[in-house]
Design an enzyme around this catalytic site. Structure first.
Site, PDB file in Angstrom:
ATOM      1  N   ASP A  13      50.064  52.004  39.497  1.00  0.00           N
ATOM      2  CA  ASP A  13      49.164  51.445  40.516  1.00  0.00           C
ATOM      3  C   ASP A  13      49.182  52.226  41.827  1.00  0.00           C
ATOM      4  O   ASP A  13      48.966  51.667  42.893  1.00  0.00           O
ATOM      5  CB  ASP A  13      49.504  49.966  40.811  1.00  0.00           C
ATOM      6  N   LYS A  16      45.900  56.460  41.071  1.00  0.00           N
ATOM      7  CA  LYS A  16      45.615  57.709  40.345  1.00  0.00           C
ATOM      8  C   LYS A  16      44.141  57.835  40.009  1.00  0.00           C
ATOM      9  O   LYS A  16      43.581  58.915  40.010  1.00  0.00           O
ATOM     10  CB  LYS A  16      46.410  57.760  39.029  1.00  0.00           C
ATOM     11  N   GLY A  17      43.530  56.660  39.714  1.00  0.00           N
ATOM     12  CA  GLY A  17      42.112  56.648  39.307  1.00  0.00           C
ATOM     13  C   GLY A  17      41.250  57.317  40.355  1.00  0.00           C
ATOM     14  O   GLY A  17      40.359  58.105  40.046  1.00  0.00           O
ATOM     15  N   GLY A  40      45.140  50.279  34.336  1.00  0.00           N
ATOM     16  CA  GLY A  40      43.914  49.794  34.970  1.00  0.00           C
ATOM     17  C   GLY A  40      43.580  50.731  36.104  1.00  0.00           C
ATOM     18  O   GLY A  40      44.261  50.733  37.123  1.00  0.00           O
ATOM     19  N   HIS A  41      42.604  51.597  35.902  1.00  0.00           N
ATOM     20  CA  HIS A  41      42.216  52.535  36.956  1.00  0.00           C
ATOM     21  C   HIS A  41      40.956  52.011  37.637  1.00  0.00           C
ATOM     22  O   HIS A  41      39.911  51.899  37.014  1.00  0.00           O
ATOM     23  CB  HIS A  41      41.975  53.934  36.374  1.00  0.00           C
ATOM     24  N   ARG A 142      57.158  54.509  11.907  1.00  0.00           N
ATOM     25  CA  ARG A 142      56.259  55.122  10.911  1.00  0.00           C
ATOM     26  C   ARG A 142      55.589  54.128   9.964  1.00  0.00           C
ATOM     27  O   ARG A 142      55.299  54.434   8.818  1.00  0.00           O
ATOM     28  CB  ARG A 142      57.009  56.233  10.143  1.00  0.00           C
ATOM     29  N   GLN A 218      50.281  54.833  33.845  1.00  0.00           N
ATOM     30  CA  GLN A 218      51.558  54.324  34.359  1.00  0.00           C
ATOM     31  C   GLN A 218      52.175  55.389  35.287  1.00  0.00           C
ATOM     32  O   GLN A 218      51.424  56.061  35.964  1.00  0.00           O
ATOM     33  CB  GLN A 218      52.512  53.912  33.222  1.00  0.00           C
ATOM     34  N   THR A 233      57.596  51.350  30.468  1.00  0.00           N
ATOM     35  CA  THR A 233      56.579  51.232  29.434  1.00  0.00           C
ATOM     36  C   THR A 233      57.086  51.999  28.208  1.00  0.00           C
ATOM     37  O   THR A 233      58.189  52.547  28.238  1.00  0.00           O
ATOM     38  CB  THR A 233      55.202  51.725  29.940  1.00  0.00           C
ATOM     39  N   THR A 294      44.761  45.018  35.598  1.00  0.00           N
ATOM     40  CA  THR A 294      44.673  44.655  34.184  1.00  0.00           C
ATOM     41  C   THR A 294      45.019  43.190  33.966  1.00  0.00           C
ATOM     42  O   THR A 294      44.369  42.494  33.193  1.00  0.00           O
ATOM     43  CB  THR A 294      45.630  45.550  33.356  1.00  0.00           C
ATOM     44  N   GLY A 296      45.944  40.898  36.710  1.00  0.00           N
ATOM     45  CA  GLY A 296      45.753  40.022  37.877  1.00  0.00           C
ATOM     46  C   GLY A 296      47.064  39.541  38.485  1.00  0.00           C
ATOM     47  O   GLY A 296      47.074  38.791  39.458  1.00  0.00           O
ATOM     48  N   LYS A 325      46.775  54.945  50.068  1.00  0.00           N
ATOM     49  CA  LYS A 325      46.837  53.656  50.773  1.00  0.00           C
ATOM     50  C   LYS A 325      47.570  53.717  52.117  1.00  0.00           C
ATOM     51  O   LYS A 325      48.213  52.740  52.532  1.00  0.00           O
ATOM     52  CB  LYS A 325      47.415  52.567  49.855  1.00  0.00           C
TER      53      LYS A 325
HETATM   54  P1  IMP Z   1      53.815  47.523  29.003  1.00  0.00           P
HETATM   55  O1  IMP Z   1      53.386  48.925  29.312  1.00  0.00           O
HETATM   56  O2  IMP Z   1      52.672  46.557  28.916  1.00  0.00           O
HETATM   57  O3  IMP Z   1      54.727  47.466  27.830  1.00  0.00           O
HETATM   58  O4  IMP Z   1      54.700  46.998  30.239  1.00  0.00           O
HETATM   59  C1  IMP Z   1      55.976  47.548  30.553  1.00  0.00           C
HETATM   60  C2  IMP Z   1      56.181  47.618  32.052  1.00  0.00           C
HETATM   61  O5  IMP Z   1      55.290  48.588  32.612  1.00  0.00           O
HETATM   62  C3  IMP Z   1      55.885  46.316  32.788  1.00  0.00           C
HETATM   63  O6  IMP Z   1      56.748  46.220  33.901  1.00  0.00           O
HETATM   64  C4  IMP Z   1      54.457  46.493  33.251  1.00  0.00           C
HETATM   65  O7  IMP Z   1      54.160  45.703  34.381  1.00  0.00           O
HETATM   66  C5  IMP Z   1      54.467  47.969  33.600  1.00  0.00           C
HETATM   67  N1  IMP Z   1      53.141  48.594  33.518  1.00  0.00           N
HETATM   68  C6  IMP Z   1      52.464  48.960  32.408  1.00  0.00           C
HETATM   69  N2  IMP Z   1      51.287  49.515  32.727  1.00  0.00           N
HETATM   70  C7  IMP Z   1      51.213  49.504  34.060  1.00  0.00           C
HETATM   71  C8  IMP Z   1      50.243  49.981  34.986  1.00  0.00           C
HETATM   72  O8  IMP Z   1      49.205  50.542  34.634  1.00  0.00           O
HETATM   73  N3  IMP Z   1      50.532  49.773  36.300  1.00  0.00           N
HETATM   74  C9  IMP Z   1      51.697  49.204  36.720  1.00  0.00           C
HETATM   75  N4  IMP Z   1      52.634  48.779  35.889  1.00  0.00           N
HETATM   76  C10 IMP Z   1      52.398  48.930  34.575  1.00  0.00           C
END
Ligand code: IMP
Length: 400
Positions: A13, A16-17, A40-41, A142, A218, A233, A294, A296, A325
């Site tokens: 967040d 990057k978008g 979520g970009h 796999r 991410q 992630t 993504t 909220g 920002k």
């Molecule tokens: P997952 O990627 O949904 O498995 O989430 C794993 C961790 O990564 C969690 O703490 C999510 O909130 C964080 N996360 C995943 N995608 C994003 C993103 O695009 N922005 C910020 N945090 C993310």
């Protein structure tokens, strides 16, 4: 030709978008190399706000082609919704401007159900609940089904095996989830057919003549190997992962731009050393609009941690930082940063200023960041729109 890579430097967040969108104006291809619809970009174009999830940010430019790489995961349902959203904002998505690598893994209802199970356990991670971790789980063990497998005779058998293997974990939900999963097979097959790219080494020739931009989802501190495990992630988010994740010819990778927020945010579980709680945290969250694009979910907010940023710069071997920002901190009396485990206080600023005449208090903050991380802040974000960027360092071309 050498092509640029944009990655997030904190916990996602970072905006990057906006940066990829800025560079994409000159690109022929925008390529995603990791993650899926957990991202979520948020893009602002002609006064419209569009949020992309697994489709690369170049989709809003009619001249730009987009590629979802092999190390990405893709969910037919969220993909359908995303395409609809983009189209309803007046942009096109078709086989002419989007390709999906045949090796990308497909997220089925069983992946969502397995993640639900995991997230409801005592070891919750606070994921986005998009079935990302479980799709990477079946990929690595796999049993996964890739986009290309949908067009092979053995594809359905593979999905049946996955279902048989994992369904016992789902207890009374098992038969419903299995049925839904198997039904989704045909939908996915039809849906991805126009987009599937079956070429093993597609970019090896393209990289010689067309301008590509590789965008990570991410961020470095969420990387599955190098991030704050287990609160990460499930994909590889570092700039170095771009080559393997697309795949893209290593020698054609160039500029590495890291995107960091002027303060920090984090969603989900996991340590956050510089977190600001209480009323002041609420104030910054509201001012920065820090709610997940993504999910909220409210994001935790905190001050800049330069020890973590320095680590991220090294891990991604960044050339420059784009600090986004900065406008959110305008009007704050004091700004803080953590470095070498110690707090540093900075007098606030009312405006960022211009490249020629940067606000002197803001400049002190930037100078301190540059000194600690050892690379330059090339640009500063001053608002959500594409052109709200102050370039402090002239990058002649993003392509070498
Ligand atoms: P997952 O990627 O949904 O498995 O989430 C794993 C961790 O990564 C969690 O703490 C999510 O909130 C964080 N996360 C995943 N995608 C994003 C993103 O695009 N922005 C910020 N945090 C993310």
């Amino acid at each position: 030709m050498k092509h640029p890579i944009v990655v997030g430097m904190q916990y996602g967040d970072e905006g990057k978008g906006k940066i990829t969108d800025y560079i994409a104006e000159q690109a022929d291809w925008v390529i995603r190399f990791n993650g899926g619809s957990n991202a979520g970009h948020t893009l602002y174009f002609d006064g419209k706000k569009v949020v992309t999830h697994c489709i690369p940010s170049g989709i809003l430019y009619s001249h730009c082609k987009n590629y979802i790489g092999a190390a990405c995961v893709i969910n037919p349902k969220t993909f359908t919704q995303e395409v609809e959203d983009i189209k309803s904002s007046g942009f096109s998505v078709s086989e002419k401007n989007l390709k999906i690598d045949f090796r990308a893994h497909v997220t089925f209802p069983i992946h969502l159900a397995l993640e639900e199970l995991r997230e409801n356990s005592e070891k919750t991670l606070g994921t986005t609940k998009k079935g990302i971790g479980t799709t990477y789980l079946t990929k690595v063990d796999r049993t996964g089904v890739r986009v290309g497998d949908l067009y092979n005779e053995s594809g359905k058998d593979r999905l049946q095996y996955l279902v048989d293997f994992y369904a016992p974990l789902l207890g009374s939900e098992a038969s419903r989830v299995c049925e839904e999963t198997l039904m989704e097979y045909e939908t996915a097959k039809e849906l991805f057919k126009p987009f599937a790219c079956m070429d093993h080494t597609f970019f090896y020739d393209v990289a010689k003549k067309e301008k590509c931009l590789l965008e990570g989802a991410q961020a470095v501190l969420l990387d599955v190997d190098h991030g704050s495990y287990p609160f990460v992630t499930s994909s590889s988010t570092l700039a170095g992962s771009a080559a393997a994740g697309v795949p893209f010819p290593l020698r054609n990778l160039g500029l590495r731009l890291g995107v960091a927020k002027a303060y920090m945010t984090r969603v989900g579980e996991g340590p956050f050393e510089t977190e600001i709680t209480g009323d002041y945290g609420d104030h910054l969250r509201g001012k920065g609009g820090e709610f997940g694009a993504t999910t909220g979910r409210p994001r935790k907010v905190g001050w800049m941690n330069l020890d973590e940023l320095s680590r991220a710069v090294r891990l991604s071997d960044s050339d420059h930082i784009v600090l986004t920002k900065a406008d959110v901190l305008c009007g704050e009396k004091e700004v803080k940063a953590l470095s070498n485990g110690e707090w540093h206080n900075f007098a606030g600023w009312d405006e960022v200023g211009t490249a020629e005449n940067l606000n002197s208090n803001f400049k002190k903050y930037i100078d301190f960041i540059e000194e600690k991380i050892g690379i330059s802040v090339a640009a500063v974000g001053t608002g959500p729109a594409r052109n709200e960027l102050v370039w402090l360092k002239k990058i002649e071309s993003f392509w070498e």
